[in-house]
Design a protein around this motif. Structure first.
Motif, mmCIF file in Angstrom:
data_model
loop_
_atom_site.group_PDB
_atom_site.id
_atom_site.type_symbol
_atom_site.label_atom_id
_atom_site.label_comp_id
_atom_site.label_asym_id
_atom_site.label_seq_id
_atom_site.Cartn_x
_atom_site.Cartn_y
_atom_site.Cartn_z
ATOM 1 N N THR A 201 11.019 5.840 -5.672
ATOM 2 C CA THR A 201 10.279 4.756 -6.325
ATOM 3 C C THR A 201 10.436 4.859 -7.833
ATOM 4 O O THR A 201 10.482 5.958 -8.396
ATOM 5 C CB THR A 201 8.787 4.797 -5.958
ATOM 6 N N SER B 11 5.829 3.039 4.063
ATOM 7 C CA SER B 11 5.999 3.567 5.408
ATOM 8 C C SER B 11 6.982 2.740 6.229
ATOM 9 O O SER B 11 7.740 3.284 7.047
ATOM 10 C CB SER B 11 4.651 3.640 6.126
ATOM 11 N N PRO C 213 0.807 -1.229 0.000
ATOM 12 C CA PRO C 213 0.000 0.000 0.000
ATOM 13 C C PRO C 213 0.834 1.270 0.000
ATOM 14 O O PRO C 213 0.441 2.283 -0.577
ATOM 15 C CB PRO C 213 -0.824 -0.117 1.294
ATOM 16 N N ASP C 214 1.991 1.228 0.673
ATOM 17 C CA ASP C 214 2.873 2.392 0.753
ATOM 18 C C ASP C 214 4.259 1.908 1.161
ATOM 19 O O ASP C 214 4.505 0.705 1.250
ATOM 20 C CB ASP C 214 2.342 3.421 1.764
#
Length: 319
Positions: A31, A16, A13-14
């Motif tokens: 990224t 983090s 999702p991310d």
């Protein structure tokens, strides 16, 4: 100095967890969303480390990224990384060899039981409006069966523990373990032919190498019992899926539980649509806990390499 750590591709999702792991380091997390090695080279020519999920890290990447010190693979397998090129260029390759033994062994057990009890077949029949216990015939007791392991590392060892409540016999084909090492764990060492001919359930746990590619082909399936099932949570290309489909059509074996395919997602769906195949989308490794551990571990390892610490999980040898 600010270091550049590039994530070539990911379906999380991310990022983090990666960001948190780099908090104490002067590093920029970039990224790429790479579809080819050239995408990586063009996007991050200054990269000091790469975090890789599915992208191909070819010799071109090592040739062009002159400041590259480390490649971290999300997961266990590193068949998408050119290890020889990495070593020749003095770049460490690291993976996460121990993070999902519980998940993969549990998933293997789930596929086994699903195939043996025809759970998915009954589910499909009910959804099609048929409430009939005979839909899944024949089903036999699990007790007394022989479970065969192709490879006997940590995951099949954990799987054997999970199977301990059943009355089962165990055999394993693993040329890298001695007969004594296997016997001490309650497993009979067999050659490959014996593995095929004696296993009622054959669970695959070998890495993808030149030695194991298409290890299970038409000849192998012809040696298996017609009531046997094969479960693969290792690497898709270990099984010749065309030959597997043919073996199922000819009823040379009874079924298959597959978490991995040679091409993902598969372009040809005829195998996964077979009524005696249970398929999941390369998810055996996954739990929320294992995913977090994998991401944190590999990020910390490549960060350590950049800071000139010894890698914790090296795949290649630069000594």
């Amino acid at each position: 100095m600010t270091y550049t750590i590039a994530v070539t591709d990911f379906d999380f999702p991310d990022l983090s967890i990666e960001s948190a792991a780099l908090e104490e380091m002067d590093a920029e997390l970039v990224t790429v969303d790479a579809e080819s090695p050239s995408d990586i080279v063009d996007a991050v020519p200054e990269a000091n480390a790469l975090l890789v999920q599915y992208a191909t890290i070819s010799e071109t990447v090592f040739d062009e990224l002159e400041d590259l010190r480390a490649v971290g693979r999300y997961g266990i397998g590193v068949d998408n990384v050119d290890l020889d090129a990495a070593t020749n260029h003095g770049v460490w390759v690291v993976n996460v060899p121990s993070y999902c033994e519980e998940e993969v062994s549990t998933h293997s057990l789930s596929l086994m039981l699903n195939c043996l009890r025809n759970v998915s077949g009954y589910d499909r029949a009910i959804k099609d409006g048929r409430w009939d216990w005979t839909e899944g015939k024949p089903i036999n007791r699990i007790s007394g069966k022989t479970i065969g392991f192709a490879g006997f590392g940590k995951i099949p060892q954990h799987l054997m523990t999970l199977l301990g409540g059943f009355d089962l016999d165990y055999v394993a084909y693993d040329p890298y373990l001695s007969r004594t090492e296997l016997t001490d764990q309650g497993v009979d060492k067999v050659d490959f032919g014996e593995l095929l001919s004696t296993s009622d359930v054959l669970s695959v746990h070998v890495p993808l190498t030149d030695e194991t590619k298409r290890m299970f082909d038409a000849d192998a399936f012809s040696q298996m019992q017609d009531h046997a099932i094969i479960v693969n949570t290792a690497r898709g290309a270990v099984i010749d899926t065309n030959d597997l489909h043919t073996a199922l059509q000819r009823r040379e074996i009874a079924g298959a539980g597959l978490d991995v395919m040679p091409v993902e997602p598969p372009e040809d769906t005829s195998l996964i649509e077979h009524e005696n195949v249970v398929c999941t989308p390369h998810v055996a490794w996954y739990s929320e806990e294992s995913m977090a551990e994998m991401r944190r571990t590999v990020t910390q390892d490549v960060a350590g390499i950049i800071r000139e610490n010894a890698p914790k999980n090296p795949v290649n040898d630069l000594e």
